[in-house]
Design a protein around this motif. Structure first.
Motif, short mmCIF file in Angstrom:
data_model
loop_
_atom_site.label_atom_id
_atom_site.label_comp_id
_atom_site.label_asym_id
_atom_site.label_seq_id
_atom_site.Cartn_x
_atom_site.Cartn_y
_atom_site.Cartn_z
N GLN A 1 17.59 0.67 -2.67
CA GLN A 1 16.49 -0.06 -2.42
C GLN A 1 15.30 0.56 -1.77
O GLN A 1 15.57 1.81 -1.50
CB GLN A 1 17.04 -1.24 -1.05
CG GLN A 1 18.10 -1.79 -1.56
CD GLN A 1 18.49 -2.62 -0.02
OE1 GLN A 1 18.20 -2.22 1.03
NE2 GLN A 1 19.10 -3.82 -0.30
N VAL A 2 14.13 0.02 -1.81
CA VAL A 2 13.13 0.70 -1.27
C VAL A 2 13.23 0.24 0.16
O VAL A 2 13.03 -0.84 0.66
CB VAL A 2 11.80 0.38 -1.91
CG1 VAL A 2 10.60 0.69 -1.20
CG2 VAL A 2 11.72 0.67 -3.32
N PRO A 3 13.28 1.28 1.02
CA PRO A 3 13.49 0.83 2.50
C PRO A 3 12.18 0.11 3.07
O PRO A 3 11.07 0.89 2.75
CB PRO A 3 14.08 2.12 3.06
CG PRO A 3 13.33 3.18 2.34
CD PRO A 3 13.32 2.67 0.94
N VAL A 4 12.45 -0.60 3.93
CA VAL A 4 11.16 -1.30 4.77
C VAL A 4 10.96 -0.19 5.79
O VAL A 4 11.83 0.09 6.71
CB VAL A 4 11.49 -2.66 5.37
CG1 VAL A 4 10.41 -3.02 6.07
CG2 VAL A 4 11.80 -3.62 4.04
N LEU A 5 9.91 0.51 6.05
CA LEU A 5 9.46 1.41 6.79
C LEU A 5 8.91 0.99 8.15
O LEU A 5 8.44 1.73 9.13
CB LEU A 5 8.93 2.76 6.40
CG LEU A 5 9.69 3.32 4.97
CD1 LEU A 5 8.88 4.40 4.36
CD2 LEU A 5 10.87 3.93 5.67
N ALA A 6 8.61 -0.27 8.38
CA ALA A 6 7.91 -0.76 9.48
C ALA A 6 8.57 -0.44 10.68
O ALA A 6 7.64 -0.11 11.82
CB ALA A 6 7.82 -2.34 9.27
N SER A 7 9.85 -0.28 10.97
CA SER A 7 10.55 -0.13 12.09
C SER A 7 10.50 1.33 12.41
O SER A 7 10.17 1.93 13.79
CB SER A 7 11.91 -0.63 12.24
OG SER A 7 12.64 -0.03 11.19
N GLU B 1 19.21 2.14 3.30
CA GLU B 1 18.77 1.35 2.35
C GLU B 1 18.34 2.16 1.10
O GLU B 1 18.43 1.87 -0.14
CB GLU B 1 17.43 0.61 2.93
CG GLU B 1 17.80 -0.52 3.96
CD GLU B 1 16.54 -1.07 4.40
OE1 GLU B 1 16.52 -1.99 4.83
OE2 GLU B 1 15.40 -0.12 4.56
N HIS C 1 18.83 3.58 9.36
CA HIS C 1 18.89 2.31 8.47
C HIS C 1 18.01 2.46 7.21
O HIS C 1 18.36 1.92 6.11
CB HIS C 1 18.19 1.25 9.57
CG HIS C 1 18.36 -0.05 8.72
ND1 HIS C 1 19.20 -0.83 8.65
CD2 HIS C 1 17.19 -0.66 8.40
CE1 HIS C 1 19.02 -1.90 8.02
NE2 HIS C 1 17.82 -2.03 7.70
N ALA C 2 17.02 3.06 7.29
CA ALA C 2 16.14 3.37 6.28
C ALA C 2 16.68 4.34 5.10
O ALA C 2 16.77 3.94 4.04
CB ALA C 2 14.74 3.80 6.44
N GLU D 1 7.86 3.31 11.55
CA GLU D 1 6.47 3.50 11.87
C GLU D 1 6.40 3.06 13.19
O GLU D 1 5.65 3.68 13.92
CB GLU D 1 5.57 2.65 10.81
CG GLU D 1 5.33 3.52 9.32
CD GLU D 1 4.78 4.65 9.32
OE1 GLU D 1 4.03 5.07 10.43
OE2 GLU D 1 4.95 5.54 8.54
#
Length: 94
Positions: free
Chosen positions: A70-76, A65, A61-62, A78
């Motif tokens: 896009q700058v991927p949201v890496l919370a998931s 993105e 998913h990242a 991490e």
């Protein structure tokens, strides 16, 4: 394929733990979306190769993105890394 060889399984998981550290360093050193996408893609294959499918999906998913600019949201990513690292510690103790 480890042919149910516990020593080989342990070696593979040790290498994967090292790859986790390399991946985290790669994230910090990512200077562009293309570099980030490559780091995500490379680690995605490693994660799926050891059966960490939720981590592989989060990485995919990242990666999508990043490919879209896009700058991927890496919370998931991490969160999955933390879960996999915890599971590796449990396996190491058994």
């Amino acid at each position: 394929m480890t042919f149910d060889d516990p020593d080989l399984q342990g070696q593979i998981l040790e290498m994967f733990e090292e790859q986790i550290d390399e991946f985290r360093r790669g994230l910090q050193g990512s200077s562009s979306a293309e570099v980030l996408k490559a780091v995500l893609h490379r680690f995605k294959g490693s994660a799926r190769g050891v059966g960490a499918f939720a981590l592989g999906d989060a990485l995919e998913h990242a990666e999508h993105e990043a490919a879209g600019g896009q700058v991927p949201v890496l919370a998931s990513v991490e969160a999955c890394l933390d879960a996999v690292s915890a599971e590796l510690q449990v396996l190491r103790k058994s």
